[in-house]
Structures are given as C-alpha cells and as structure tokens.
Motif scaffolding. Structure first.
Motif, mmCIF file in Angstrom:
data_model
loop_
_atom_site.group_PDB
_atom_site.id
_atom_site.type_symbol
_atom_site.label_atom_id
_atom_site.label_comp_id
_atom_site.label_asym_id
_atom_site.label_seq_id
_atom_site.Cartn_x
_atom_site.Cartn_y
_atom_site.Cartn_z
ATOM 1 N N ALA A 107 0.942 -1.188 -0.040
ATOM 2 C CA ALA A 107 -0.056 -0.067 -0.002
ATOM 3 C C ALA A 107 0.870 1.300 0.084
ATOM 4 C CB ALA A 107 -0.779 0.004 1.234
ATOM 5 N N ILE A 108 1.979 1.151 0.744
ATOM 6 C CA ILE A 108 2.748 2.451 0.848
ATOM 7 C C ILE A 108 3.532 2.550 -0.351
ATOM 8 C CG2 ILE A 108 5.036 3.097 1.890
ATOM 9 C CD1 ILE A 108 3.796 1.914 4.454
ATOM 10 N N THR A 109 3.994 1.545 -1.253
ATOM 11 C CA THR A 109 4.651 1.532 -2.256
ATOM 12 C C THR A 109 3.896 1.917 -3.627
ATOM 13 O OG1 THR A 109 6.364 -0.054 -1.423
ATOM 14 C CG2 THR A 109 6.378 0.289 -3.750
ATOM 15 N N MET A 110 2.582 1.301 -3.626
ATOM 16 C CA MET A 110 1.821 1.216 -4.811
ATOM 17 C C MET A 110 0.997 2.441 -4.973
ATOM 18 S SD MET A 110 2.822 -1.016 -6.679
ATOM 19 C CE MET A 110 3.609 -2.612 -6.888
ATOM 20 N N ASP A 111 0.420 2.895 -3.639
ATOM 21 C CA ASP A 111 -0.376 4.244 -3.571
ATOM 22 C C ASP A 111 0.301 5.297 -2.953
ATOM 23 O OD1 ASP A 111 -2.774 5.182 -3.807
ATOM 24 O OD2 ASP A 111 -4.207 3.767 -2.459
ATOM 25 N N ARG A 112 1.232 5.610 -3.673
ATOM 26 C CA ARG A 112 2.183 6.905 -3.135
ATOM 27 C C ARG A 112 1.286 8.270 -3.040
ATOM 28 N NH1 ARG A 112 8.101 5.624 -6.145
ATOM 29 N NH2 ARG A 112 8.309 3.791 -4.718
ATOM 30 N N GLN A 113 0.198 8.327 -4.131
ATOM 31 C CA GLN A 113 -0.384 9.470 -4.152
ATOM 32 C C GLN A 113 -1.223 9.698 -2.917
ATOM 33 O OE1 GLN A 113 -0.234 12.007 -6.176
ATOM 34 N NE2 GLN A 113 -1.753 13.281 -5.011
ATOM 35 N N PHE A 114 -1.991 8.380 -2.400
ATOM 36 C CA PHE A 114 -2.617 8.512 -1.268
ATOM 37 C C PHE A 114 -2.002 8.919 0.038
ATOM 38 C CE2 PHE A 114 -4.018 5.952 2.416
ATOM 39 C CZ PHE A 114 -4.944 6.418 3.041
ATOM 40 N N ILE A 115 -0.518 8.455 0.106
ATOM 41 C CA ILE A 115 0.080 8.655 1.297
ATOM 42 C C ILE A 115 0.885 9.967 1.242
ATOM 43 C CG2 ILE A 115 2.228 8.125 2.277
ATOM 44 C CD1 ILE A 115 0.262 5.636 2.241
ATOM 45 N N ARG A 116 0.948 10.610 0.073
ATOM 46 C CA ARG A 116 1.327 12.136 0.178
ATOM 47 C C ARG A 116 0.130 12.842 0.468
ATOM 48 N NH1 ARG A 116 4.201 10.687 -4.600
ATOM 49 N NH2 ARG A 116 2.313 11.054 -6.102
ATOM 50 N N SER A 117 -1.211 12.587 0.103
ATOM 51 C CA SER A 117 -2.267 13.271 0.292
ATOM 52 C C SER A 117 -2.539 13.368 1.779
ATOM 53 C CB SER A 117 -3.384 12.844 -0.735
ATOM 54 O OG SER A 117 -3.242 13.192 -1.810
ATOM 55 N N PHE A 118 -2.301 11.991 2.390
ATOM 56 C CA PHE A 118 -2.730 11.852 3.721
ATOM 57 C C PHE A 118 -1.704 12.757 4.464
ATOM 58 C CE2 PHE A 118 -2.422 9.354 7.507
ATOM 59 C CZ PHE A 118 -3.733 9.447 8.077
ATOM 60 N N ARG A 119 -0.583 12.752 4.207
ATOM 61 C CA ARG A 119 0.576 13.237 5.177
ATOM 62 C C ARG A 119 0.345 14.808 4.894
ATOM 63 N NH1 ARG A 119 6.211 10.251 3.040
ATOM 64 N NH2 ARG A 119 5.856 8.375 4.451
ATOM 65 N N LEU A 120 -0.197 15.283 3.931
ATOM 66 C CA LEU A 120 -0.533 16.816 3.860
ATOM 67 C C LEU A 120 -1.682 17.124 4.678
ATOM 68 C CD1 LEU A 120 -0.624 17.296 0.038
ATOM 69 C CD2 LEU A 120 1.080 18.137 1.470
ATOM 70 N N MET A 121 -2.552 16.487 5.137
ATOM 71 C CA MET A 121 -3.609 16.591 6.076
ATOM 72 C C MET A 121 -3.111 16.518 7.580
ATOM 73 S SD MET A 121 -6.841 14.352 4.584
ATOM 74 C CE MET A 121 -7.791 15.098 5.781
ATOM 75 N N ILE A 122 -2.026 16.109 7.793
ATOM 76 C CA ILE A 122 -1.701 15.751 9.241
ATOM 77 C C ILE A 122 -0.395 16.478 9.635
ATOM 78 C CG2 ILE A 122 -2.729 13.511 9.504
ATOM 79 C CD1 ILE A 122 -0.139 12.053 9.297
ATOM 80 N N ARG A 123 0.231 17.109 8.235
ATOM 81 C CA ARG A 123 1.733 17.614 8.517
ATOM 82 C C ARG A 123 1.720 19.117 8.805
ATOM 83 N NH1 ARG A 123 5.313 17.521 3.390
ATOM 84 N NH2 ARG A 123 3.870 19.277 2.974
ATOM 85 N N GLN A 124 2.319 19.419 10.205
ATOM 86 C CA GLN A 124 2.315 20.855 10.386
ATOM 87 C C GLN A 124 3.193 21.670 9.472
ATOM 88 O OE1 GLN A 124 1.158 21.940 13.526
ATOM 89 N NE2 GLN A 124 1.439 24.066 13.147
ATOM 90 N N LYS A 125 2.331 22.884 9.056
ATOM 91 C CA LYS A 125 2.838 23.614 7.983
ATOM 92 C C LYS A 125 3.366 24.952 8.705
ATOM 93 C CE LYS A 125 0.159 22.120 3.999
ATOM 94 N NZ LYS A 125 -0.629 22.365 2.982
ATOM 95 N N ASN A 126 4.424 25.702 8.421
ATOM 96 C CA ASN A 126 4.961 26.729 8.865
ATOM 97 C C ASN A 126 4.435 27.925 8.377
ATOM 98 O OD1 ASN A 126 6.887 25.111 10.181
ATOM 99 N ND2 ASN A 126 8.254 25.271 8.420
ATOM 100 N N ASP A 127 3.692 28.012 7.071
ATOM 101 C CA ASP A 127 2.893 29.018 6.707
ATOM 102 C C ASP A 127 1.633 29.052 7.229
ATOM 103 O OD1 ASP A 127 2.062 27.067 5.154
ATOM 104 O OD2 ASP A 127 2.241 27.879 3.363
#
Length: 531
Positions: A511-531
């Motif tokens: 899942a992590i290897t093949m569904d990278r777009q989902f992983i990236r999108s999910f990380r964007l929802m939980i990652r702390q943004k400096n801006d």
C-alpha cells in the motif's frame, strides 16, 4: 489550472489556512479518540468473562435498543442541524434537547413498565428485568441532558473532551458491571442497568464540568429555522435508525435471549474496529467536510473525502481478509474457554469481521451526505426505506438459515446498498459543481477511492494463506481452547500468527509503495505547516 502563491487572494489564503487548521483538528481528535477508546475496550473486556449469554443478550440487545432509541429521537436531529449551522443565533436550540429527552425517556419508561408489569400475571413478572429497564431509561435521560455540552464541543471541533467523557464513563461502567455481577449474580440484568446509570452520570458530569465556563446559557429566543431543520433531520433519520438497529430489532423479535447473547458477544468484538477507529474517523470527517463545503473549497473537499474513504477501506479490508481467520484464537485469549469453544460465537465474530469493510464504506460515504449535501435528503429517506424493506424481507429467512451469522450477512447487503446510494449523491453533488455528468464523476470517485489493485490482490492472498494455516489447526482440534503446554499446539498456532503478521506487513508495504499519491495526500492533512 494551477495558481501561483503570489496571485492567490487573501480570502483564498485565509480559507486555505482555516481548512488546514480544521483538518489537523479533525485528525488530532481522531487519534486522541482512538487512544481513549482502546482504554475503554480494555475496561469493557474485563466484564465479558463474567457474563452469562442470556443476561448479555437481554442487556446488550433488548435494553440497548431501548437506550439508543431514546437517544436517537432526542439528539440526532440537533447534532446534524447545529453542526451545519454555526451561527450564534442558533445556539439556543441546543438546550431544547433537555425537555425533549425528558419527554422521550418518560414515554420509554411508561412503555417498558406497561410491557413488563401488565403483559402477564403477577407471578410472571421479572422484577430483575423491570428494574434494569427503568435504570436504562433513567440513564438515557441523564445522557441526553448532557447534549448541550456535547454540541458545544462539537461546534468548536474539540472532540477530545467528548472522547474523554466516553472513556471515563466506560471505565466506570466496566467497574460497576464487574462489581454488580459479583454481588447480584452472573445472570443479573440489574447489574447492567446500574453500570449504564454510572456511565451516564460520569459522562454528563465530566462534560458539564469542562464546558460550564464557556457554555452559552439559554435565553427565551429560539431560531425557528434551526428548530425546523432539527425536526426534519430527526424524521429523515428514522429509517437510518431503524436500519442501524435492525439487527437488534430482528433478534428481539425472532430469537431467544441465549442467541441474542451469542450475537452480542460477536458484536462486542466484531464492532471493535467500528467503535475505536471508524466511528471517530466518521464523526471528525463529517465536521471537516461540512466546513470545507461551507467555505466552497470544493477541490480540497473532494480530496479529503477520497482520503477518508480510502483510509477506512484499508482498515475494513484488513479485518475482512485477515482478522476473519483469527476469531477462535481471539475468543480463547480474551473471552475465556467457554466462549472460545463456542463455534457459533466464532462464526458470528468472523461474519462481523467481513461486515467491517461494508460498515466502513457506508459510514464514511454517509458522513459526506449528512455533512455536505443539502439537496436530496428526501432521496436519502427513500433509499433507507428501500433498504429497510429489503432487511425486513430477508432477515427472517437469513436468521432461520444461518442464525446470527445470517443476520450479519443481510446487514452487509444493507450497508452495500446504502453506500451505493451515498456515492450516487456525492457524484451528483460534485457533478453540479463542475458541470459534469454524474456518471463521469462517479467513475472518477470510484477509481480514486479504491485501493491499488496490487494491494487488493495482496488482501486476497493473505486470506488464502491464513485460511490454510487455520485449517491445519482445526484438523487437530486445537482451535477451541488454549493448550500452551502442548508443543504441537504451540507450533501450529505460532505458525498461524507469524503467517498473519507477515501478510499484514506485506500488504501495508504494498500500500505504501503502490499508493504513493494517497500517502502523500494523507501526509498533507496531518503535517504541520510553517506558513
């Protein structure tokens, strides 16, 4: 078409920051809720070893149905109306839940007493069940009176407060159940009533204690539009409530207390993923998606919707394809020898594992419908009515053929029907915003929310592997009890566990290897943004 940062308007930037903050708040609430519900499950687990199947069936099926019905009619419509309308003028409507729950709980008490005290001769009155039902009605009233505080925290997206109240209440309930069963006996239903009362008291006191300084007090003005919406949502949700509680209604009508207890045991463990993972995800997703829709952030709305659906599908499929082959071992470890040797309970629990994937899809797609779409509510009621008729027609036949497991199979069909209709409404909603045919949008949604084909294939292989290792255990009759002093049992069971862990690791890695777009999108929802 992309927009550069320097061309972005201040309003769009503000909305983007607000959307990010809401996303992080929703996910923080989900993770916090997950931890607390794990604690709650551990406390509940302590009580299960003490339970008699008949007492468990009467409490978990019959009286829980009474409790959930009271709470549904007294608060469901208000939650939907007040989480959509966030204006200060509508807040007073939240306090109407108190007189409403007083009326509904009072009617439920009268119904319970008339059914149990006056349905037969005096010698046939079950005083234990009468007292337990009265305690459940009182507990439902207390829990319903806490609704203004719950709505206050929901509007602020402060879900950890409510989760903490539920966790503390569950711990108090578990302690009271164990003590009550020790003193009143393993067949006492009154012990369940007392523990439910203690849960409601703990829940309500904790919520008001934390909300009192910031909770807006009521005045004499009530927003008529919000009242109307709450009433409308309650009526529209009747079919949903009947569908949600259809299994309990069918069991109460067609099965005896023992079979109800077996089903309740399977539901207790089979609903673990729903209570600990899926329900908090659904609640937080509904709040987040509703706010994104109000900001007209349609691109982010669709992306967030797809992320949530795919996430719960990954969770649900893990239970349906892997956990389904470990139910005997789970019951032996957690519920003891008596339940572990009960083949019917293991079959019901396996059916609930399969049910988890259908429940996950339905819960998240309906979270979008109730949190975002404002048109089509009448269609939702019609779809629930059709699903309900299907349940009514098939449930007696399925129960006769497959007992409790057959009823779970019918529920899977009902969840599938509801999910399909919710996806239809979602595709219609996005199609209107994009001026595209709903069919094209539906295909896009299905393609983007479905797990990668390689991951789905891995789920299938995982089921085959773990089913094979389970078969080796069953051939020797080792699946009904723990035999830790038997070297052969240890070897076969260890092989079975290692196979399951290996399959889960491989599937998640794919899942992590093949569904990278989902992983990236999910990380964007939980990652702390400096801006």
């Amino acid at each position: 078409m992309s927009t550069s940062a320097k061309d972005a308007s201040p309003e769009a930037t503000a909305n983007g920051k607000g959307s990010t903050e809401d996303s992080r708040a929703a996910l923080r609430g989900t993770f916090f809720t997950f931890g607390l519900r794990l604690i709650s499950f551990a406390c509940t687990q302590v009580t299960l070893r003490y339970l008699d199947p008949t007492a468990l069936g009467r409490a978990s099926i019959q009286l829980e149905l009474l409790l959930t019905t009271v709470l549904f009619f007294s608060r469901e419509g208000f939650r939907l109306a007040l989480t959509r309308n966030l204006t200060a003028e509508s807040w007073n409507v939240a306090w109407l839940t108190i007189p409403l729950v007083s009326l509904v709980a009072g009617l439920a008490l009268v119904w319970h007493l008339s059914r149990t005290l006056y349905s037969g001769s005096a010698g046939e009155v079950d005083s234990d069940y009468v007292m337990a039902g009265a305690l459940y009605c009182l507990a439902s009233w207390i829990e319903g009176c806490a609704e203004p505080a719950v709505l206050h925290f929901l509007r602020r997206m402060d879900t950890p407060k409510r989760s903490s109240a539920e966790a503390l209440g569950t711990m108090a309930k578990a302690f009271a159940t164990v003590v009550g069963l020790q003193y009143l006996g393993p067949t006492s239903v009154t012990a369940f009533g007392l523990s439910q009362l203690l849960y409601s008291l703990t829940y309500a006191i904790y919520l008001y204690w934390n909300a009192w300084n910031t909770l807006p007090m009521p005045n004499r003005t009530f927003d008529g539009a919000t009242c109307s919406r709450a009433f409308q949502f309650t009526l529209q949700g009747v079919f949903k409530h009947l569908l949600t509680e259809a299994d309990k209604i069918v069991l109460t009508t067609l099965s005896d207390s023992y079979n109800q207890g077996v089903y309740a045991m399977g539901s207790s463990y089979g609903g673990l993923a729903a209570r600990i993972l899926l329900q908090p995800l659904e609640e937080n997703a509904r709040l987040l998606l509703s706010r994104l829709a109000m900001r007209h952030a349609f691109a982010e709305l669709e992306q967030s919707f797809l992320i949530f659906v795919k996430l719960v599908l990954y969770i649900g499929l893990l239970f349906s394809f892997v956990a389904v082959n470990y139910t005997n071992l789970l019951l032996c470890l957690l519920a003891g020898r008596e339940w572990g040797s009960n083949e019917e309970a293991a079959n019901v629990l396996s059916a609930f594992c399969v049910y988890t994937a259908f429940l996950a899809a339905n819960g998240m797609t309906e979270a979008f419908v109730y949190g975002v779409t404002r048109a089509g509510m009448m269609e939702v009621g019609i779809s629930h009515a059709v699903t309900g008729i299907t349940l009514v027609v098939l449930a007696p036949w399925a129960t006769a053929k497959g007992a409790a497991a057959g009823l779970v199979a019918v529920n899977c069909l009902a969840m599938l029907m509801r999910s399909c209709f919710s996806l239809h409404l979602a595709s219609k909603y996005f199609g209107e915003k994009e001026s595209k045919p709903p069919r094209m949008v539906l295909l896009r949604l299905l393609r983007n929310m479905s797990p990668h084909p390689m991951v789905i294939a891995s789920y299938g292989l995982s089921w085959a592997v773990t089913r094979h290792t389970l078969g080796k255990i069953k051939e020797r009759g080792f699946h009904t009890a723990l035999q830790i002093r038997n070297k052969e049992w240890l070897w076969l069971t260890g092989h079975h566990l290692v196979a399951g862990v290996f399959c889960v690791v491989v599937t998640l890695s794919l899942a992590i290897t093949m569904d990278r777009q989902f992983i990236r999108s999910f990380r964007l929802m939980i990652r702390q943004k400096n801006d």
